[in-house]
Design an enzyme around this catalytic site. Structure first.
Site, mmCIF file in Angstrom:
data_model
loop_
_atom_site.group_PDB
_atom_site.id
_atom_site.type_symbol
_atom_site.label_atom_id
_atom_site.label_comp_id
_atom_site.label_asym_id
_atom_site.label_seq_id
_atom_site.Cartn_x
_atom_site.Cartn_y
_atom_site.Cartn_z
ATOM 1 N N ASP A 173 -5.777 10.190 -13.873
ATOM 2 C CA ASP A 173 -6.665 10.701 -12.840
ATOM 3 C C ASP A 173 -7.573 11.781 -13.416
ATOM 4 O O ASP A 173 -7.221 12.465 -14.389
ATOM 5 C CB ASP A 173 -5.863 11.309 -11.687
ATOM 6 C CG ASP A 173 -5.076 10.267 -10.906
ATOM 7 O OD1 ASP A 173 -5.388 9.068 -11.055
ATOM 8 O OD2 ASP A 173 -4.160 10.666 -10.165
ATOM 9 N N LYS A 174 -8.705 11.973 -12.785
ATOM 10 C CA LYS A 174 -9.669 12.980 -13.250
ATOM 11 C C LYS A 174 -9.034 14.363 -13.342
ATOM 12 O O LYS A 174 -9.282 15.115 -14.284
ATOM 13 C CB LYS A 174 -10.875 13.016 -12.306
ATOM 14 C CG LYS A 174 -11.981 13.968 -12.746
ATOM 15 C CD LYS A 174 -13.197 13.852 -11.843
ATOM 16 C CE LYS A 174 -14.318 14.773 -12.329
ATOM 17 N NZ LYS A 174 -15.538 14.643 -11.483
#
Length: 352
Positions: A173-174
């Site tokens: 995930d970012k």
């Protein structure tokens, strides 16, 4: 007719006067290295005006010097022409200073790539960077995704023309930091993908979660919409969606700033589904610290954090070329370590 008065002699500046270059009649000169102390008359002026005055350069040169990282205020590079300066601050012009983007790229090259050979590249992803573009970013954001940055580093290091070939095997995930692997050949991508399918790839994360998290294994089928618009586990007894298995081991009991419980946990993935750790812990009543999505059902006080406190700490796989075991570890970055240390601090007496 009275005789003309003699012309007044020109006024002499005091011997101890300090030229500021603020006089518009001061001749403009090409930019040069130099340093100055901001005088009182330039206090709170925009930086471009101060550089123009002190260095006796044109407006365009002053702005260009600032925007390309050639101007330091104190010891820090200042890249905004509208930044206000203060009297007594030190301004320096360094014509040979590298551009800020060059500095960032050099740091990436040193910190980003953990290991690389002809088949794979292992990287230590910083938080705040998307692994791959999702199609709705502007061109600047697409150029700053992890896969684009890794391609650039590899192309420059290996002196390749164009984009270095890179296959996406796994994603983070970012907001998540830590180690992941990219493939550099089609054969390597297939080999690594097979390891993921048979669950032989080792992936362990560190996370900070709300509450006292017990040891256990979370097993559920994840669906795109659990009924309230969020990704989550299908209702018990239904086998729709993708199987997700997360093994959770508590490492350290912690206390939040108001005395609320938190736990440092290790999460080992048996499968690798989107948001798997976040969903399993949130559905168990222990959303991650810094969680902004899977937290709507949590009624307790939320511990503040600058981002999602999730870090991919360990990665292990068999090398695609000869099956030799590969193992990599990455310590949590400073933002994770700072929140952890804050939760380790004993509460002060009288704190509420």
């Amino acid at each position: 007719m009275p005789p003309p008065r003699p012309a007044a002699p020109p006024r002499q500046a005091p011997a101890d006067a300090k030229p500021t270059g603020a006089d518009p009649a001061t001749p403009v000169r090409p930019p040069q290295d130099g340093h100055w102390i901001v005088p009182a008359e330039l206090d709170r002026r925009p930086l471009d005006g101060a550089v123009r005055a002190l260095a006796s350069v044109s407006w365009s040169d002053a702005r260009r010097l600032i925007e390309t990282g050639k101007v330091l205020v104190g010891s820090a590079v200042a890249t905004s022409p509208r930044r206000r300066v203060l009297g007594g601050e030190r301004i320096e012009v360094r014509l040979r200073a590298p551009r800020p983007e060059t500095v960032r790229r050099r740091k990436l090259e040193g910190d980003l790539v953990v290991y690389a050979d002809a088949s794979v590249v292992v990287v230590n992803k910083p938080a705040g960077v998307s692994t791959v573009p999702y199609g709705d970013e502007d061109p600047a954001e697409q150029a700053a995704t992890l896969d684009a940055l890794v391609r650039e580093v590899l192309a420059r290091r290996d002196r390749l023309r164009g984009r270095a070939p890179l296959g996406v095997v796994q994603r983070l995930d970012k907001g998540t930091s830590g180690v992941l692997v990219f493939a550099r050949t089609l054969a390597a991508k297939k080999h690594l993908a097979q390891q993921l399918r048979v669950r032989s790839m080792h992936r362990q994360y560190l996370a900070l979660a709300h509450g006292a998290v017990p040891r256990g294994t979370h097993r559920s089928y994840l669906v795109e919409d659990r009924g309230d618009g969020l990704r989550g586990s299908a209702r018990e007894g239904r086998r729709e969606g993708q199987l997700a298995v997360t093994h959770v081991e508590p490492i350290e009991a912690l206390r939040g700033p108001q005395g609320e419980a938190a736990t440092l946990v290790a999460c080992r993935l048996e499968t690798g589904r989107t948001h798997q750790i976040r969903i399993h812990l949130a559905e168990a009543g222990h959303p991650l610290v810094g969680e902004a999505v899977y937290v709507r059902d949590f009624r307790g006080p939320k511990i503040p954090a600058p981002r999602l406190m999730l870090h991919a700490a360990e990665l292990g796989f068999d090398h695609p070329s000869d099956d030799r075991p590969m193992r990599f570890e990455a310590p949590p970055p400073p933002d994770f370590a700072e929140v952890l240390e804050r939760l380790r601090q004993p509460r002060q007496k009288g704190a509420t």
